[in-house]
Design an enzyme around this catalytic site. Structure first.
Site, PDB file in Angstrom:
ATOM      1  N   HIS A  52       4.299   0.403  14.515  1.00 21.83           N
ATOM      2  CA  HIS A  52       4.221   1.874  14.459  1.00 21.83           C
ATOM      3  C   HIS A  52       3.406   2.312  13.254  1.00 21.83           C
ATOM      4  O   HIS A  52       3.040   1.489  12.415  1.00 21.83           O
ATOM      5  CB  HIS A  52       5.622   2.511  14.486  1.00 21.83           C
ATOM      6  CG  HIS A  52       6.454   2.262  13.266  1.00 21.83           C
ATOM      7  ND1 HIS A  52       6.948   1.024  12.941  1.00 21.83           N
ATOM      8  CD2 HIS A  52       6.884   3.094  12.286  1.00 21.83           C
ATOM      9  CE1 HIS A  52       7.656   1.106  11.827  1.00 21.83           C
ATOM     10  NE2 HIS A  52       7.616   2.364  11.399  1.00 21.83           N
ATOM     11  N   HIS A  54       3.752   4.053  10.409  1.00 22.84           N
ATOM     12  CA  HIS A  54       4.138   4.311   9.014  1.00 22.84           C
ATOM     13  C   HIS A  54       3.370   3.411   8.042  1.00 22.84           C
ATOM     14  O   HIS A  54       3.139   2.236   8.324  1.00 22.84           O
ATOM     15  CB  HIS A  54       5.649   4.139   8.840  1.00 22.84           C
ATOM     16  CG  HIS A  54       6.439   5.261   9.457  1.00 22.84           C
ATOM     17  ND1 HIS A  54       7.749   5.133   9.849  1.00 22.84           N
ATOM     18  CD2 HIS A  54       6.078   6.533   9.753  1.00 22.84           C
ATOM     19  CE1 HIS A  54       8.169   6.292  10.353  1.00 22.84           C
ATOM     20  NE2 HIS A  54       7.168   7.150  10.314  1.00 22.84           N
ATOM     21  N   ASP A  56       4.092   1.847   5.343  1.00 24.42           N
ATOM     22  CA  ASP A  56       4.668   0.573   4.876  1.00 24.42           C
ATOM     23  C   ASP A  56       4.550  -0.521   5.937  1.00 24.42           C
ATOM     24  O   ASP A  56       4.948  -1.664   5.708  1.00 24.42           O
ATOM     25  CB  ASP A  56       6.130   0.743   4.409  1.00 24.42           C
ATOM     26  CG  ASP A  56       7.073   1.151   5.530  1.00 24.42           C
ATOM     27  OD1 ASP A  56       6.755   2.090   6.272  1.00 24.42           O
ATOM     28  OD2 ASP A  56       8.144   0.515   5.666  1.00 24.42           O
ATOM     29  N   HIS A  57       3.952  -0.186   7.095  1.00 24.66           N
ATOM     30  CA  HIS A  57       3.706  -1.171   8.158  1.00 24.66           C
ATOM     31  C   HIS A  57       2.216  -1.388   8.417  1.00 24.66           C
ATOM     32  O   HIS A  57       1.844  -2.332   9.103  1.00 24.66           O
ATOM     33  CB  HIS A  57       4.409  -0.738   9.457  1.00 24.66           C
ATOM     34  CG  HIS A  57       5.891  -0.615   9.295  1.00 24.66           C
ATOM     35  ND1 HIS A  57       6.784  -1.440   9.928  1.00 24.66           N
ATOM     36  CD2 HIS A  57       6.639   0.216   8.525  1.00 24.66           C
ATOM     37  CE1 HIS A  57       8.018  -1.111   9.558  1.00 24.66           C
ATOM     38  NE2 HIS A  57       7.948  -0.106   8.715  1.00 24.66           N
ATOM     39  N   HIS A 108      12.279   6.062  16.510  1.00 19.73           N
ATOM     40  CA  HIS A 108      11.923   6.125  15.084  1.00 19.73           C
ATOM     41  C   HIS A 108      10.584   6.859  14.957  1.00 19.73           C
ATOM     42  O   HIS A 108      10.457   7.802  14.192  1.00 19.73           O
ATOM     43  CB  HIS A 108      11.853   4.708  14.530  1.00 19.73           C
ATOM     44  CG  HIS A 108      11.422   4.619  13.095  1.00 19.73           C
ATOM     45  ND1 HIS A 108      12.208   5.073  12.065  1.00 19.73           N
ATOM     46  CD2 HIS A 108      10.291   4.122  12.532  1.00 19.73           C
ATOM     47  CE1 HIS A 108      11.562   4.850  10.912  1.00 19.73           C
ATOM     48  NE2 HIS A 108      10.403   4.278  11.173  1.00 19.73           N
ATOM     49  N   ASP A 130      10.921  -0.854  12.945  1.00 22.46           N
ATOM     50  CA  ASP A 130      12.004  -0.031  12.390  1.00 22.46           C
ATOM     51  C   ASP A 130      12.872   0.564  13.496  1.00 22.46           C
ATOM     52  O   ASP A 130      13.420   1.662  13.341  1.00 22.46           O
ATOM     53  CB  ASP A 130      11.428   1.111  11.540  1.00 22.46           C
ATOM     54  CG  ASP A 130      10.840   0.631  10.226  1.00 22.46           C
ATOM     55  OD1 ASP A 130      10.973  -0.566   9.914  1.00 22.46           O
ATOM     56  OD2 ASP A 130      10.240   1.463   9.520  1.00 22.46           O
ATOM     57  N   HIS A 168      12.886  -4.447   7.701  1.00 17.65           N
ATOM     58  CA  HIS A 168      13.508  -4.115   6.407  1.00 17.65           C
ATOM     59  C   HIS A 168      14.775  -4.914   6.144  1.00 17.65           C
ATOM     60  O   HIS A 168      15.547  -5.187   7.063  1.00 17.65           O
ATOM     61  CB  HIS A 168      13.849  -2.623   6.343  1.00 17.65           C
ATOM     62  CG  HIS A 168      12.645  -1.736   6.257  1.00 17.65           C
ATOM     63  ND1 HIS A 168      12.043  -1.424   5.063  1.00 17.65           N
ATOM     64  CD2 HIS A 168      11.931  -1.110   7.219  1.00 17.65           C
ATOM     65  CE1 HIS A 168      10.999  -0.623   5.292  1.00 17.65           C
ATOM     66  NE2 HIS A 168      10.905  -0.423   6.601  1.00 17.65           N
TER      67      HIS A 168
HETATM   68 FE    FE Z   1       9.428   0.914   7.614  1.00 16.20          FE
HETATM   69 ZN    ZN Z   2       8.968   3.211   9.810  1.00 12.42          ZN
END
Ligand code: FE
Ligand code: ZN
Length: 256
Positions: A52, A54, A56-57, A108, A130, A168
């Site tokens: 996805h 975001h 942090d990905h 999410h 996530d 995570h």
């Molecule tokens: Fe994340």
């Molecule tokens: Zn995420």
């Protein structure tokens, strides 16, 4: 085939698959750790899978593509660092001699996908970003409780031995909440003890398995009487509808 959770940021994992000096990574939020690993093992990055949008990905995707030329695969319906191969529900991807099936699991984010490999060294594995965490699930940033519940049920219906490779290390805080919901769940109490021990030694609690998550994850258990009873204590108008139970659990967890 090696399956390695590379730690990134404070609590992310970049899942890395290694086979005969070829590597696949999932959700590289940063490039440095992956480049260091490739260098250290004399390996070549073959494929990047993204679940996805975001940061942090996806934050490491551009740098990794630039320095390795790796193929990038990501969700059809999300804002993504171009260029990439866009995939959606039911699509199949081949990489490192493995076959991955794409599952759309919105909730999410609106276009979130998971990658399921039915045979990764004799065991299935799912890279679910996530959506499903061990003992918990992602926050509903772009989806409804009904969508997320359907996505989680879909993941829960994968074969029990499927390794759950989420992004995570939230397990201990998820389990604190899970124990508040279901204090009498013996499997949950035992799993928590095991995870506390692992984290004390700085080991990952992941991958989990679908069979385990069905036993201990309250978000996969919104049809179980003790979970329903706890969720009802948080509702203005008590209901046994799985979607209402799930929504009450999710909101409770947001405040927990
Ligand atoms: Fe994340
Ligand atoms: Zn995420």
């Amino acid at each position: 085939m090696e399956l390695i959770p590379l730690p990134a940021f404070s609590d992310n994992y970049i899942w890395l698959l290694h086979h005969k000096r070829r590597v696949l990574v999932v959700d590289p939020g940063e490039a440095a750790g992956v480049l260091g690993w490739l260098d250290q093992h004399g390996a070549v990055l073959d494929t990047i899978l993204i679940t996805h949008h975001h940061p942090d990905h996806t934050g490491g995707v551009a740098a990794l593509r630039e320095s390795t030329g790796a193929r990038v695969v990501g969700p059809r319906n999300e804002r993504m660092p171009e260029p990439l191969q866009r995939v959606g529900d039911g699509d199949q991807i081949e990489a490192l001699g493995l076959r991955f099936e794409v599952l759309e699991v919105p909730g999410h984010t609106a276009g979130h996908i998971a990658y399921y490999c039915a045979d990764l060294d004799d065991l299935p594995a799912v890279f679910c970003g996530d959506t499903l965490f061990s003992g918990g699930c992602g926050r509903l940033f772009e989806g409804t409780p009904g969508q997320m519940l359907a996505s989680l049920n879909r993941l829960a219906s994968l074969p029990g031995p499927t390794r759950v490779c989420c992004t995570h290390e939230y397990t201990l805080s998820n389990l604190k909440f899970a124990l508040a919901v279901e204090p009498g769940n013996e499997a949950l109490v035992q799993y928590n003890t095991e995870c506390v021990r692992l984290r004390a030694q700085n080991f990952p609690t992941l991958p989990s398995s679908i069979a385990r998550e069905r036993q201990i994850n309250p978000f996969l258990r919104s049809g179980q009487p003790p979970v329903i009873a706890s969720a009802q204590s948080q509702m203005a108008e008590p209901s046994t509808d799985p979607e209402a139970v799930f929504a009450a659990l999710r909101e409770w967890k947001n405040r927990f």
